[in-house]
Write a protein that holds these residues in place. Sequence first.
Motif, PDB file in Angstrom:
ATOM      1  N   GLU A  76       1.367  -1.194   4.188  1.00 33.71           N
ATOM      2  CA  GLU A  76       0.896  -2.541   4.514  1.00 33.71           C
ATOM      3  C   GLU A  76       0.805  -3.392   3.246  1.00 33.71           C
ATOM      4  OE1 GLU A  76      -2.613  -1.853   7.713  1.00 33.71           O
ATOM      5  OE2 GLU A  76      -2.683  -0.708   5.852  1.00 33.71           O
ATOM      6  N   SER A 118       0.065   3.326   3.491  1.00 34.85           N
ATOM      7  CA  SER A 118       0.396   2.820   4.827  1.00 34.85           C
ATOM      8  C   SER A 118       1.566   1.842   4.835  1.00 34.85           C
ATOM      9  CB  SER A 118      -0.832   2.103   5.418  1.00 34.85           C
ATOM     10  OG  SER A 118      -1.151   0.975   4.612  1.00 34.85           O
ATOM     11  N   THR A 177      -4.577  -0.437   0.214  1.00 34.94           N
ATOM     12  CA  THR A 177      -5.505  -1.341   0.880  1.00 34.94           C
ATOM     13  C   THR A 177      -6.893  -0.700   0.813  1.00 34.94           C
ATOM     14  OG1 THR A 177      -5.095  -0.242   2.985  1.00 34.94           O
ATOM     15  CG2 THR A 177      -3.777  -2.207   2.519  1.00 34.94           C
ATOM     16  N   CYS A 190       0.834  -1.197   0.000  1.00 33.06           N
ATOM     17  CA  CYS A 190       0.000   0.000   0.000  1.00 33.06           C
ATOM     18  C   CYS A 190       0.874   1.255   0.000  1.00 33.06           C
ATOM     19  CB  CYS A 190      -0.907  -0.009   1.233  1.00 33.06           C
ATOM     20  SG  CYS A 190      -1.900   1.486   1.403  1.00 33.06           S
ATOM     21  N   CYS A 225      -7.238   2.260   3.236  1.00 35.87           N
ATOM     22  CA  CYS A 225      -6.591   3.497   2.812  1.00 35.87           C
ATOM     23  C   CYS A 225      -7.311   4.114   1.623  1.00 35.87           C
ATOM     24  CB  CYS A 225      -5.129   3.234   2.466  1.00 35.87           C
ATOM     25  SG  CYS A 225      -4.127   2.912   3.926  1.00 35.87           S
TER      26      CYS A 225
HETATM   27 ZN   LIG Z   1      -2.867   1.124   3.448  1.00 41.19          ZN
END
Ligand SMILES: [Zn+2]
Length: 117
Positions: free
Chosen positions: A86, A84, A102, A81, A105
């Motif tokens: 992630e 973030s 994601t 992502c 987000c």
């Molecule tokens: Zn994210």
Amino acid sequence: MPLTKKQLTELKELLLQEKANLMGIKWNPETDAGFGGDLVDQSTGLTEQELRLELAEHDRERLLEVEEALKRHDEGTYGICLESGEEIPYARLKAVPTAKYTIQCQEMLERRRFIRD
Ligand SMILES: [Zn+2]
């Protein structure tokens, strides 16, 4: 869980397939270079550059998204992502191979954009 090599290859193939579709050519993973190389329309011999000029604006924008995703593949940042850091779940990438965020987000960014407008 990070994406496996097999999942990465599968997602990259989806992107290459979409890229070929957008350019209106048939892509054959068995015979075409595709990975890194330029696509060529086997039936007309048109190069990627020439095919690109024929695209409608909407398709051109989508093509850019696909190419950005392919670039992230090459850089090894695909599936992470951008907001973030992630890992984006495989199921989401399978449904949206060009996903940059994601879902959490993505929704946050869309809300922010909405408020700003
Ligand atoms: Zn994210």
